[in-house]
Design a protein around this motif. Structure first.
Motif, PDB file in Angstrom:
ATOM      1  N   GLU A   1     -15.353  20.278   4.382  1.00 30.35           N
ATOM      2  CA  GLU A   1     -14.816  21.612   4.132  1.00 30.35           C
ATOM      3  C   GLU A   1     -15.932  22.464   3.560  1.00 30.35           C
ATOM      4  O   GLU A   1     -16.605  22.074   2.595  1.00 30.35           O
ATOM      5  CB  GLU A   1     -13.639  21.556   3.161  1.00 30.35           C
ATOM      6  CG  GLU A   1     -12.957  22.901   2.992  1.00 30.35           C
ATOM      7  CD  GLU A   1     -11.715  22.818   2.115  1.00 30.35           C
ATOM      8  OE1 GLU A   1     -11.165  23.878   1.785  1.00 30.35           O
ATOM      9  OE2 GLU A   1     -11.295  21.686   1.789  1.00 30.35           O
ATOM     10  N   THR A   2     -16.164  23.630   4.185  1.00 33.86           N
ATOM     11  CA  THR A   2     -17.233  24.520   3.735  1.00 33.86           C
ATOM     12  C   THR A   2     -16.791  25.294   2.518  1.00 33.86           C
ATOM     13  O   THR A   2     -15.621  25.235   2.100  1.00 33.86           O
ATOM     14  CB  THR A   2     -17.615  25.482   4.865  1.00 33.86           C
ATOM     15  OG1 THR A   2     -16.484  26.293   5.163  1.00 33.86           O
ATOM     16  CG2 THR A   2     -18.037  24.721   6.116  1.00 33.86           C
ATOM     17  N   SER A   3     -17.757  26.041   2.004  1.00 34.25           N
ATOM     18  CA  SER A   3     -17.454  26.821   0.795  1.00 34.25           C
ATOM     19  C   SER A   3     -16.432  27.911   1.062  1.00 34.25           C
ATOM     20  O   SER A   3     -15.762  28.381   0.142  1.00 34.25           O
ATOM     21  CB  SER A   3     -18.740  27.419   0.229  1.00 34.25           C
ATOM     22  OG  SER A   3     -19.332  28.287   1.186  1.00 34.25           O
ATOM     23  N   ASP A   4     -16.329  28.338   2.313  1.00 34.33           N
ATOM     24  CA  ASP A   4     -15.333  29.353   2.653  1.00 34.33           C
ATOM     25  C   ASP A   4     -14.086  28.718   3.280  1.00 34.33           C
ATOM     26  O   ASP A   4     -13.380  29.344   4.051  1.00 34.33           O
ATOM     27  CB  ASP A   4     -15.920  30.404   3.578  1.00 34.33           C
ATOM     28  CG  ASP A   4     -16.615  29.802   4.768  1.00 34.33           C
ATOM     29  OD1 ASP A   4     -16.623  28.559   4.886  1.00 34.33           O
ATOM     30  OD2 ASP A   4     -17.181  30.554   5.626  1.00 34.33           O
TER      31      ASP A   4
ATOM     32  N   ALA B   1     -20.072  21.267   1.337  1.00 32.48           N
ATOM     33  CA  ALA B   1     -19.201  22.034   0.455  1.00 32.48           C
ATOM     34  C   ALA B   1     -19.898  23.229  -0.164  1.00 32.48           C
ATOM     35  O   ALA B   1     -19.249  24.216  -0.526  1.00 32.48           O
ATOM     36  CB  ALA B   1     -18.652  21.106  -0.642  1.00 32.48           C
ATOM     37  N   SER B   2     -21.206  23.164  -0.258  1.00 35.98           N
ATOM     38  CA  SER B   2     -21.951  24.284  -0.860  1.00 35.98           C
ATOM     39  C   SER B   2     -22.420  25.310   0.171  1.00 35.98           C
ATOM     40  O   SER B   2     -23.096  26.281  -0.190  1.00 35.98           O
ATOM     41  CB  SER B   2     -23.156  23.749  -1.634  1.00 35.98           C
ATOM     42  OG  SER B   2     -24.037  23.089  -0.742  1.00 35.98           O
ATOM     43  N   LYS B   3     -22.106  25.073   1.449  1.00 37.79           N
ATOM     44  CA  LYS B   3     -22.569  25.966   2.507  1.00 37.79           C
ATOM     45  C   LYS B   3     -21.379  26.700   3.136  1.00 37.79           C
ATOM     46  O   LYS B   3     -20.279  26.141   3.237  1.00 37.79           O
ATOM     47  CB  LYS B   3     -23.293  25.186   3.615  1.00 37.79           C
ATOM     48  CG  LYS B   3     -24.465  24.355   3.107  1.00 37.79           C
ATOM     49  CD  LYS B   3     -25.598  25.242   2.580  1.00 37.79           C
ATOM     50  CE  LYS B   3     -26.796  24.380   2.146  1.00 37.79           C
ATOM     51  NZ  LYS B   3     -27.895  25.200   1.625  1.00 37.79           N
ATOM     52  N   SER B   4     -21.672  27.909   3.605  1.00 31.30           N
ATOM     53  CA  SER B   4     -20.641  28.656   4.323  1.00 31.30           C
ATOM     54  C   SER B   4     -20.568  28.171   5.775  1.00 31.30           C
ATOM     55  O   SER B   4     -21.475  27.498   6.274  1.00 31.30           O
ATOM     56  CB  SER B   4     -20.940  30.150   4.287  1.00 31.30           C
ATOM     57  OG  SER B   4     -22.143  30.414   4.986  1.00 31.30           O
ATOM     58  N   PHE B   5     -19.453  28.529   6.418  1.00 32.47           N
ATOM     59  CA  PHE B   5     -19.277  28.116   7.813  1.00 32.47           C
ATOM     60  C   PHE B   5     -20.382  28.695   8.708  1.00 32.47           C
ATOM     61  O   PHE B   5     -20.925  28.000   9.569  1.00 32.47           O
ATOM     62  CB  PHE B   5     -17.904  28.579   8.309  1.00 32.47           C
ATOM     63  CG  PHE B   5     -17.708  28.342   9.779  1.00 32.47           C
ATOM     64  CD1 PHE B   5     -17.443  27.077  10.278  1.00 32.47           C
ATOM     65  CD2 PHE B   5     -17.823  29.393  10.694  1.00 32.47           C
ATOM     66  CE1 PHE B   5     -17.285  26.872  11.625  1.00 32.47           C
ATOM     67  CE2 PHE B   5     -17.666  29.180  12.034  1.00 32.47           C
ATOM     68  CZ  PHE B   5     -17.392  27.913  12.506  1.00 32.47           C
TER      69      PHE B   5
END
Length: 651
Positions: free
Chosen positions: A4-7, A57-61
């Motif tokens: 799951e990404t940050s967004d 998890a720390s990156k956006s899609f």
């Protein structure tokens, strides 16, 4: 692995690992440590999945979508103290090394997210494509403007250079005209002088050759006479020797015969005969087998026998029968040949021939007639006794008579030898053309006489030769000969008066002659008179005199007008004056040639313009093909853009 990404975008990532146990890091007695972890694959995947989830998890899609490969490799392998990606990930419990990772797929878990991602990719591809097309179009327009500017500058520069060249050309033409007039006058004067010199040298050489030929002929005649005299002397010496021997033998034979007769008759009988009267002498001679009348003075028995011998002197047939009975063939031949030679010496050739033939010596009789130049009797004997040599004999006699300038006799023997052509050549060699034509016509027919007449005309040359051919009814040959020798006035006169069907041909040959001489206006008139305006058009096209070529085409051969325009267009295209060439091609009904000329110079806009203007005539296929070729030629691909597009497609 579900991440799951940050967004809050949930993605399913499918990974594949390359792994190996590092046995080099342990001693042989500690290899059992490799099996300390029972489910090393599950533990490895869980550990790496945890690291992946933490990194994602720390990156956006969007960030993950663009840099998925880098983010996942950094999460799995980590970075060293220099910030570079490590080559592997080690698990110390069992020395398991993960050396590589393959991202097999990255897919959103949610269907709506998946659709949005697909739409995003399509939009990205479309935007990239449009951007590249816009860049290419902009670059093409920029290059086109630059090319037009350069072309305009080059055209102005060429026009300036052309004006300078025209000025230089006018000056050179003026100088050339002056030099041409002066040179022509000098050349004509020099040519006349050289012609006179050549003519005199030719006459001198001809006189020298004639003198030399006469010397050779005189030397040959002298040598022939000398050899003939030597042969005659040798022959006469041999004959004289034979005569002396023969006379000696005959004398001996006569003495023996007389002694035999005297012994046979007896002295008393001879005495009684000498004392007897004429009547008794005739009876005595009759008893000896003599039938003629004996006339003697009765004073000597020798005279008696001589008179008897004279009475039987011409009975050679009976004498020959007696001779072959009591003498050998060689003796008979010797006696008769000797007697024939005596008759020959006294001019009694007929009697001599008879004796030669009695002893089967026809060759001696033939040679006798040859020496005495009785050729008719010689030929008669050759025909009777040497038929295989008859033709050769005629030919030999003809050659001999020709050297003696007895041409009529030589002709007769040439004809008898079935070699009448040699008789014709004999008369030709001595300029006796009338006789040559007569012989050719009598023995070779009309065609042969015409060939001889033509040869005579060639020897005369010029107008005289043409007149001669006309005299012999060879009008067509006379016209051809006159045109070949440059006597066109004579050719025209003959054609107009005797063979009008040849007039166009004479006009045509005269036109070609004038064209070779550079007299184009006169040649044009003759081509038209010959009903060959196309030849005049081709002449002017070759000279690139388009004005006159079009004039003749419009006045005499309208169908050739388009050919002239097209030829002019090609000439202009070769000079790179494509606008003017286009005008000529279009007017000549061949716009496709203008398209081809522009295409060869890569002037795509002009080529497309012409194709669009004449689309109905040229078809839509040509226009589409030109547009495609222009696109391929003007496109400038960007390697970086292509890679980004491929990367976007993979995502």
């Amino acid at each position: 692995v579900v991440v799951e990404t940050s967004d809050h975008a949930r993605l399913s990532i499918k990974l594949s690992y390359n792994w190996i146990f590092d046995t080099k890091a342990q001693n042989d007695d500690k290899t059992s440590g490799l099996f300390n972890v029972h489910d090393f694959v599950g533990d490895c995947c869980m550990a790496l999945a945890s690291r992946v989830r933490g990194a994602v998890a720390s990156k956006s899609f969007d960030d993950l979508h663009r840099n998925s490969s880098v983010i996942l490799q950094e999460a799995i392998f980590g970075l060293d103290e220099n910030g570079d990606l490590r080559a592997s990930r080690r698990f110390k419990d069992n020395n398991l090394l993960v050396t590589g990772v393959d991202i097999q797929s990255v897919e959103p878990v949610d269907a709506r997210t998946r659709d949005a991602l697909s739409y995003s990719v399509q939009q990205a591809i479309q935007i990239t494509t449009q951007a590249q097309e816009a860049n290419a179009r902009h670059a093409a327009e920029r290059d086109e403007q630059e090319a037009k500017g350069m072309l305009h500058r080059e055209r102005l520069r060429d026009e300036v250079e052309a004006e300078k060249a025209k000025q230089a050309l006018f000056q050179l033409q003026a100088e050339s005209s002056a030099l041409l007039s002066m040179g022509k006058a000098k050349a004509e004067a020099r040519a006349r002088a050289e012609a006179s010199q050549i003519e005199m040298e030719a006459k001198l050489k001809q006189a020298q050759l004639q003198i030399r030929a006469k010397q050779i002929k005189d030397q040959w005649d002298l040598q022939r006479q000398r050899e003939s005299q030597e042969l005659e002397i040798t022959h006469q010496g041999a004959v004289n020797g034979m005569k002396v021997g023969l006379a000696r033998d005959l004398t001996k034979i006569e003495i023996d015969r007389f002694r035999g007769q005297v012994n046979a008759i007896g002295k008393d009988t001879i005495k009684a005969m000498a004392q007897a009267g004429p009547e008794l002498q005739a009876k005595l001679l009759g008893g000896l087998g003599l039938e003629s009348v004996l006339i003697t003075n009765g004073t000597s028995p020798i005279n008696l026998f001589n008179t008897a011998h004279g009475l039987i002197g011409h009975k050679w047939d009976k004498a020959h029968k007696v001779a072959v009975t009591y003498m050998s063939e060689e003796q008979v031949t010797k006696i008769y040949v000797a007697q024939a030679q005596r008759l020959e010496s006294s001019g009694k050739l007929k009697d001599a021939e008879k004796l030669y033939l009695m002893v089967n010596e026809p060759d001696l009789a033939i040679n006798m007639y040859k020496k005495n130049r009785h050729y008719e009797h010689m030929i008669r004997l050759v025909g009777q006794h040497r038929k295989d040599l008859l033709a050769e004999t005629h030919l030999h006699l003809a050659q001999q008579l020709e050297t003696e300038s007895k041409f009529k006799d030589a002709e007769r023997h040439y004809v008898e030898a079935n070699d009448w052509k040699s008789a014709v050549n004999m008369y030709r060699a001595h300029d006796m053309w009338d006789d040559a034509i007569r012989v050719a016509k009598s023995h070779g027919g009309v065609n042969a006489s015409k060939q001889v007449a033509y040869a005579w005309a060639v020897s005369l040359g010029g107008e005289a030769g043409a007149q001669l051919l006309t005299k012999f009814g060879l009008t067509e040959q006379a016209i051809d000969y006159a045109t070949e020798s440059g006597a066109f006035e004579q050719a025209f006169q003959l054609a107009r008066t005797s063979m009008k069907t040849k007039l166009p041909e004479v006009h045509l040959k005269h036109a070609m002659f004038l064209e070779d001489e550079g007299r184009f206006e006169e040649a044009e008139e003759e081509f038209v008179n010959a009903k060959k305006p196309k030849e005049a058009i081709d002449m002017y096209v070759h000279q690139q005199d388009w004005k006159n070529a079009l004039r003749i085409a419009e006045n005499h051969d309208p169908g050739s007008r388009s050919d002239v325009l097209i030829a002019k267009g090609r000439a202009l295209a070769d000079k790179k004056d494509l606008k003017a060439a286009e005008t000529q091609f279009v007017e000549g009904g061949k716009p496709e040639l203008a398209v081809k000329a522009y295409k060869e110079q890569r002037m795509w806009d002009d080529a497309i313009r012409v194709a669009e203007t004449f689309e109905k005539q040229l078809g839509q296929g040509l226009l589409y093909e030109l547009q495609q070729e222009k696109g391929r030629a003007m496109q400038a691909p960007d390697p970086g853009g292509d890679q980004d597009l491929m990367a976007t497609g993979r995502m």
